[in-house]
Design a protein around this motif. Sequence first.
Motif: not given
Length: 525
Positions: A173, A359, A363, A394, A397
């Motif tokens: 990723y 992405r 989530y 995650l 980010e």
Amino acid sequence: MADYPSPPSSSSLARAKNKNGGSGGETLAQNLQSAWFLHGRATTLCVVLLFAFLVRLLTSLSSHSGEATPPKYGDYEAQRHWMEITLNTPVKEWYRNTTYNDLAYWGLDYPPLTAYQSYVHSLFLHKFDPESVALGSSRGYETPFSKLLMRWTVLSSDALVLFPAAVCFVIYYYINRKDEEMAWLLAMILLNPSLILIDHGHFQYNCISLGLTLGAIAAILSKNDLVACVLFSLALNHKQMTAYFAPAFFGHLLGKCLKHRSPIFEVLKLGITVTATFIVIWWPYLHSMEAVLEVLSRLAPFERGIYEDYVANFWCSTSFFVKWKRLFGIRELRRLSLLATVAAASPSMIQQIKAPSSRGFLYALVNSSFAFYLFSFQVHEKSILLPLLPASLLALEETTFFNWFCYYALLSMYPLLCRDGLIVPHVALLSLFFLVSYARCGQHGKGPMISSPLKALMAISFLFSVILYVAYLSVRPPQKYPFLFDALIMILCFSQYLALAAYSNVKQWMLSDALMYESKEKKRL
């Protein structure tokens, strides 16, 4: 500091190009650069893996759940007892109440893959300490040597399942990221204090089901959907709570199939793969419906009620105002929790069906597992490990989001860890986690902008949590309310989980809108 080999010089690459001629030389040059690049990156990741393993090793020196507390001890004894049962009784009796398998004493209540794992580990224990898994006479067996063997079963499971899965995810990723960012993310995934304390302190094998799930996530991101189906099916058959992620996997894979030229064929491929995996795992019990039902009845303990202990989910946190157990029977509560869970998990699943993306999938995993934790039936405080996994993925980010989540996840398990005598490892691991986290935040500024009112709310909740940390150990609660501090910790953590879940859902849909806008712009051009 590791001594990495120097990158090939431009002159040496030029010579290679001239020697081999044209495109062949370019290929050789690219291979030389790639070899140097991968060597340096691999060394960095290996250092992180070694450090994460040493942290687990040190944590395993602490006490475990139920240590020297008869008659039922704790989760450590449960895991040891399952090894005893799977080693000494036939497969068909593992989930059945018999003379040698008293289900009232830590009967198996996980799917067959957990039973097979217990059997494999029992062979290891029987090889070096047969008395530790002797049928009947080994109850409460806690010698120093047997504890060492038990701890190594968890350490090896972590190293063989979770560690490789985490490396695969980071490589697939974030392959285009800087080396230090990849190493930092791997550290954030593997130094999750909650997971380390529960597996290597309290004593469980969450690393296996979470590792298989992470492997499935990496497989999806690398476009190996059939491998993902096998790995996720294995995870489901290790711990049924892995179903927390099912809506996200279903929505993302279905969304990808619907965008294919032959959607029905793609769905059939995935369905056959999942079915075949389940058949292989359940084969010893497929000889009769009665045997299947015996296993299933152990996996869904509805008779325990909608919640036990003090868990930071909707049903337990609101029970001070609405007496759910008094107002409704188990059947009605099952329906209510099902409706609430489906309602909470559906938006993120629908978004992935409409617009699947890598992405968005991450989530969706957070949102789906949060929905189950907050609203499903019979949730344990340790189940917060499930939404923590995709949140850690995650972390690059959403650093503030993940740090905040990690802190309150650990707080929600504080009463459990105190009972296990894990206060010192708790403080040490939490401190280490934030030191590693700050190592990146300090190098990359102050992180995302947070409004002043939100900062104030976060500061107030943090101050309240510190007060609860201190009060839980130093202040005796009122005699009338002996679990006052447990309840306050639960309510505070629930409020934070609710806010984090709302934020994550909004971010997923904002991401969807951004992707749709970008797609429209490309079509115009």
